[in-house]
Design a protein around this motif. Structure first.
Motif, PDB file in Angstrom:
ATOM      1  N   UNK A 145      39.675  36.904  49.243  1.00 33.84           N
ATOM      2  CA  UNK A 145      39.594  38.281  49.722  1.00 33.84           C
ATOM      3  C   UNK A 145      39.023  38.338  51.137  1.00 33.84           C
ATOM      4  N   UNK A 146      38.822  39.560  51.620  1.00 33.79           N
ATOM      5  CA  UNK A 146      38.176  39.763  52.919  1.00 33.79           C
ATOM      6  C   UNK A 146      36.708  39.360  52.912  1.00 33.79           C
ATOM      7  N   UNK A 147      36.103  39.308  51.730  1.00 33.31           N
ATOM      8  CA  UNK A 147      34.652  39.178  51.623  1.00 33.31           C
ATOM      9  C   UNK A 147      34.071  38.009  52.409  1.00 33.31           C
ATOM     10  N   UNK A 148      34.616  36.783  52.286  1.00 31.99           N
ATOM     11  CA  UNK A 148      34.034  35.673  53.064  1.00 31.99           C
ATOM     12  C   UNK A 148      34.080  35.919  54.573  1.00 31.99           C
ATOM     13  N   UNK A 149      35.157  36.522  55.046  1.00 27.86           N
ATOM     14  CA  UNK A 149      35.296  36.764  56.483  1.00 27.86           C
ATOM     15  C   UNK A 149      34.287  37.794  56.975  1.00 27.86           C
ATOM     16  N   UNK A 150      33.979  38.772  56.130  1.00 24.30           N
ATOM     17  CA  UNK A 150      33.087  39.847  56.544  1.00 24.30           C
ATOM     18  C   UNK A 150      31.622  39.430  56.553  1.00 24.30           C
ATOM     19  N   UNK A 151      31.318  38.336  55.885  1.00 24.07           N
ATOM     20  CA  UNK A 151      29.935  37.860  55.871  1.00 24.07           C
ATOM     21  C   UNK A 151      29.597  37.169  57.180  1.00 24.07           C
ATOM     22  N   UNK A 194      49.267  40.158  41.069  1.00 19.52           N
ATOM     23  CA  UNK A 194      48.070  39.361  40.880  1.00 19.52           C
ATOM     24  C   UNK A 194      47.043  40.130  40.059  1.00 19.52           C
ATOM     25  N   UNK A 195      46.456  39.446  39.096  1.00 20.03           N
ATOM     26  CA  UNK A 195      45.367  40.033  38.326  1.00 20.03           C
ATOM     27  C   UNK A 195      44.088  39.843  39.136  1.00 20.03           C
ATOM     28  N   UNK A 196      43.478  40.939  39.629  1.00 14.85           N
ATOM     29  CA  UNK A 196      42.299  40.793  40.487  1.00 14.85           C
ATOM     30  C   UNK A 196      41.159  40.019  39.841  1.00 14.85           C
ATOM     31  N   UNK A 197      41.067  40.096  38.510  1.00 17.96           N
ATOM     32  CA  UNK A 197      39.956  39.448  37.811  1.00 17.96           C
ATOM     33  C   UNK A 197      40.236  37.993  37.481  1.00 17.96           C
ATOM     34  N   UNK A 198      41.504  37.582  37.540  1.00 19.95           N
ATOM     35  CA  UNK A 198      41.873  36.226  37.132  1.00 19.95           C
ATOM     36  C   UNK A 198      42.435  35.422  38.297  1.00 19.95           C
ATOM     37  N   UNK A 199      43.341  36.033  39.050  1.00 25.63           N
ATOM     38  CA  UNK A 199      44.075  35.304  40.087  1.00 25.63           C
ATOM     39  C   UNK A 199      43.373  35.305  41.438  1.00 25.63           C
ATOM     40  N   UNK A 200      42.349  36.137  41.606  1.00 29.59           N
ATOM     41  CA  UNK A 200      41.730  36.327  42.919  1.00 29.59           C
ATOM     42  C   UNK A 200      40.263  35.914  42.861  1.00 29.59           C
ATOM     43  N   UNK A 201      39.878  34.994  43.727  1.00 26.96           N
ATOM     44  CA  UNK A 201      38.491  34.535  43.845  1.00 26.96           C
ATOM     45  C   UNK A 201      37.857  35.245  45.033  1.00 26.96           C
ATOM     46  N   UNK A 202      36.813  36.008  44.785  1.00 20.38           N
ATOM     47  CA  UNK A 202      36.214  36.801  45.863  1.00 20.38           C
ATOM     48  C   UNK A 202      35.653  35.926  46.980  1.00 20.38           C
ATOM     49  N   UNK A 203      35.274  34.685  46.662  1.00 22.06           N
ATOM     50  CA  UNK A 203      34.694  33.796  47.666  1.00 22.06           C
ATOM     51  C   UNK A 203      35.740  32.981  48.420  1.00 22.06           C
ATOM     52  N   UNK A 204      37.012  33.124  48.047  1.00 24.07           N
ATOM     53  CA  UNK A 204      38.056  32.339  48.710  1.00 24.07           C
ATOM     54  C   UNK A 204      39.275  33.153  49.127  1.00 24.07           C
ATOM     55  N   UNK A 232      46.747  39.905  51.588  1.00 22.13           N
ATOM     56  CA  UNK A 232      45.347  39.520  51.443  1.00 22.13           C
ATOM     57  C   UNK A 232      44.811  40.368  50.298  1.00 22.13           C
ATOM     58  N   UNK A 233      44.566  39.754  49.145  1.00 20.83           N
ATOM     59  CA  UNK A 233      44.224  40.521  47.939  1.00 20.83           C
ATOM     60  C   UNK A 233      42.775  40.998  47.930  1.00 20.83           C
ATOM     61  N   UNK A 234      42.470  41.768  46.909  1.00 21.47           N
ATOM     62  CA  UNK A 234      41.109  42.289  46.720  1.00 21.47           C
ATOM     63  C   UNK A 234      40.729  42.154  45.261  1.00 21.47           C
ATOM     64  N   UNK A 235      39.460  42.258  44.990  1.00 19.97           N
ATOM     65  CA  UNK A 235      38.949  42.433  43.625  1.00 19.97           C
ATOM     66  C   UNK A 235      37.595  43.120  43.698  1.00 19.97           C
ATOM     67  N   UNK A 236      36.959  43.278  42.550  1.00 21.42           N
ATOM     68  CA  UNK A 236      35.724  44.070  42.492  1.00 21.42           C
ATOM     69  C   UNK A 236      34.614  43.477  43.350  1.00 21.42           C
ATOM     70  N   UNK A 237      34.675  42.164  43.588  1.00 20.56           N
ATOM     71  CA  UNK A 237      33.648  41.536  44.405  1.00 20.56           C
ATOM     72  C   UNK A 237      33.593  42.084  45.818  1.00 20.56           C
ATOM     73  N   UNK A 238      34.702  42.647  46.287  1.00 14.68           N
ATOM     74  CA  UNK A 238      34.721  43.210  47.636  1.00 14.68           C
ATOM     75  C   UNK A 238      33.761  44.389  47.762  1.00 14.68           C
TER      76      UNK A 238
END
Length: 399
Positions: free
Chosen positions: A169-175, A157-167, A197-203
């Protein structure tokens, strides 16, 4: 005094970022299958399949003959069997009752591959361990907690293309007020038996948010990831956590979420000193965290000598010292410094994914042996944590 070099502006840094993205896209186009989706091309002949399943070749043929198993695909030109996929091998394991899953009463192994220093081989260990366990028939989840997202990229997966930080990654769950479980973020991978469970820079933003809220909500911050892992753990035998290479809020959350730790440590002066500092910081950190949410026990904590080079006398000397200082804490297996791993990584791949002529070299065989040895040792530790496996382990002379 004025520099003779022209200043690098923000616009120029932006252009540099775009060019880097172009390189990644070209690499994906070159090494991934059409449509930018990685595929697993591994095929196993009947002898290898029988070894993996724990049954004879005849038993497999008989099961195919009486309809319990489908016959493997044939090459349309030669009409020869093309071999079995990993999914088909797992189907055999299910038919013959040899899947190695833990019992529901056993707790999933939640293993963090943790070291606060970068460059020690964390992501390499996570990816290869995940694939080793998948080849053995276990149900594996990999959680990429690192905003650099190396593990995400390795799984296609391309973290910048295939991964949405708001949908994704861990980020929504951690908020605060996020989803109730981590099911929303689980992604199937091209490896049967491995979810990601992927990651990207938004994390990275989670680090700032966690730090800002730590004083107000220490229990929520420290235990949120643990609660998320527990919400999905019933689906898996092994959950592998790949944390950031730094002492931050996400790393602390990983320490709280894990029930076992594997610490990669290259045997050189700088990395060994860093690992010693890591252990000291981890002990102090866990003592502090215990005051906010109770002590955290681990099924095991093991140190893995990684990037080991037997031809370097300094490596051998430090490895001997590590064995003397940590006689009960070192894995017996070591992860050797191998061009095979480097070459595979350069193609966003792993040693376990290689096929064809690349697997028939002595270099590949040696590297595969190192990786398998690490995997077997960690697998044994995992099985020792599962009471349902203890009878079999005693029969095997392992307990």
């Amino acid at each position: 005094m004025t520099s003779v070099l022209p200043p690098v502006t923000l616009d120029e840094l932006t252009q540099l970022t775009h060019r880097a993205s172009t390189v990644i896209e070209r690499l994906r186009e070159r090494v991934f299958a059409p449509g930018n989706q990685k595929q697993l091309d591994l095929r196993f002949n009947v002898r290898t399949a029988a070894e993996m399943v724990g049954r004879t070749e005849k038993a497999i043929r008989d099961a195919e003959g009486d309809g319990r198993l489908p016959e493997p695909d044939k090459d349309p030109d030669t009409q020869r069997r093309r071999g079995y996929t990993l999914s088909q091998v797992n189907q055999m394991r299910e038919v013959f009752g040899t899947l190695p899953h833990r019992d529901p009463e056993d707790s999933a192994l939640v293993l963090a591959v943790q070291n606060f220093k970068g460059g020690v081989g964390k992501s390499t260990v996570v990816c290869h361990l995940a694939q080793y366990f998948a080849l053995r028939g276990y149900r594996v989840c990999v959680i990429d907690c690192d905003s650099q997202a190396s593990t995400t990229a390795m799984f296609g997966m391309n973290p910048d293309v295939d991964v949405d930080e708001d949908e994704d990654t861990l980020y929504p769950f951690l908020r605060h007020g996020g989803p109730k479980s981590l099911h929303y973020a689980l992604r199937a991978t091209y490896w049967p038996g491995i979810a990601l469970i992927p990651a990207n820079l938004g994390l990275y933003d989670a680090e700032y948010e966690f730090a800002a809220r730590m004083a107000r909500e220490p229990a929520f911050i420290l235990d949120r990831l643990r609660e998320g892992v527990e919400s999905i753990a019933d689906q898996f035998d092994i959950v592998l956590l790949d944390p950031p290479p730094a002492l931050g809020m996400l790393s602390l959350s990983v320490l709280r979420a894990a029930n076992a730790l594997l610490i990669p440590a290259p045997p050189n002066n700088i990395d060994f000193a860093s690992t010693a500092h890591f252990l000291k910081m981890m002990e102090a950190t866990l003592s502090e965290l215990a005051q906010h949410g109770g002590a955290r026990d681990y099924a095991f904590v093991k140190i893995l000598a990684s990037k080991m080079n037997d031809q370097k006398s300094a490596h051998m000397a430090i490895k001997r010292m590590m064995d003397a200082v940590f006689p009960q804490d070192m894995l017996q297996a070591t992860l050797k410094d191998s061009a095979e791993i480097d070459n595979a990584t350069a193609n966003l791949s792993t040693v376990y994914e290689l096929t064809g002529a690349a697997t028939r070299t002595e270099t590949h065989r040696r590297c595969r042996a190192y990786l398998d040895a690490v995997g077997r040792e960690v697998e044994l530790l995992a099985r020792k944590t599962w009471p349902s496996h203890h009878r079999a382990l005693r029969k095997e002379g392992m307990l």
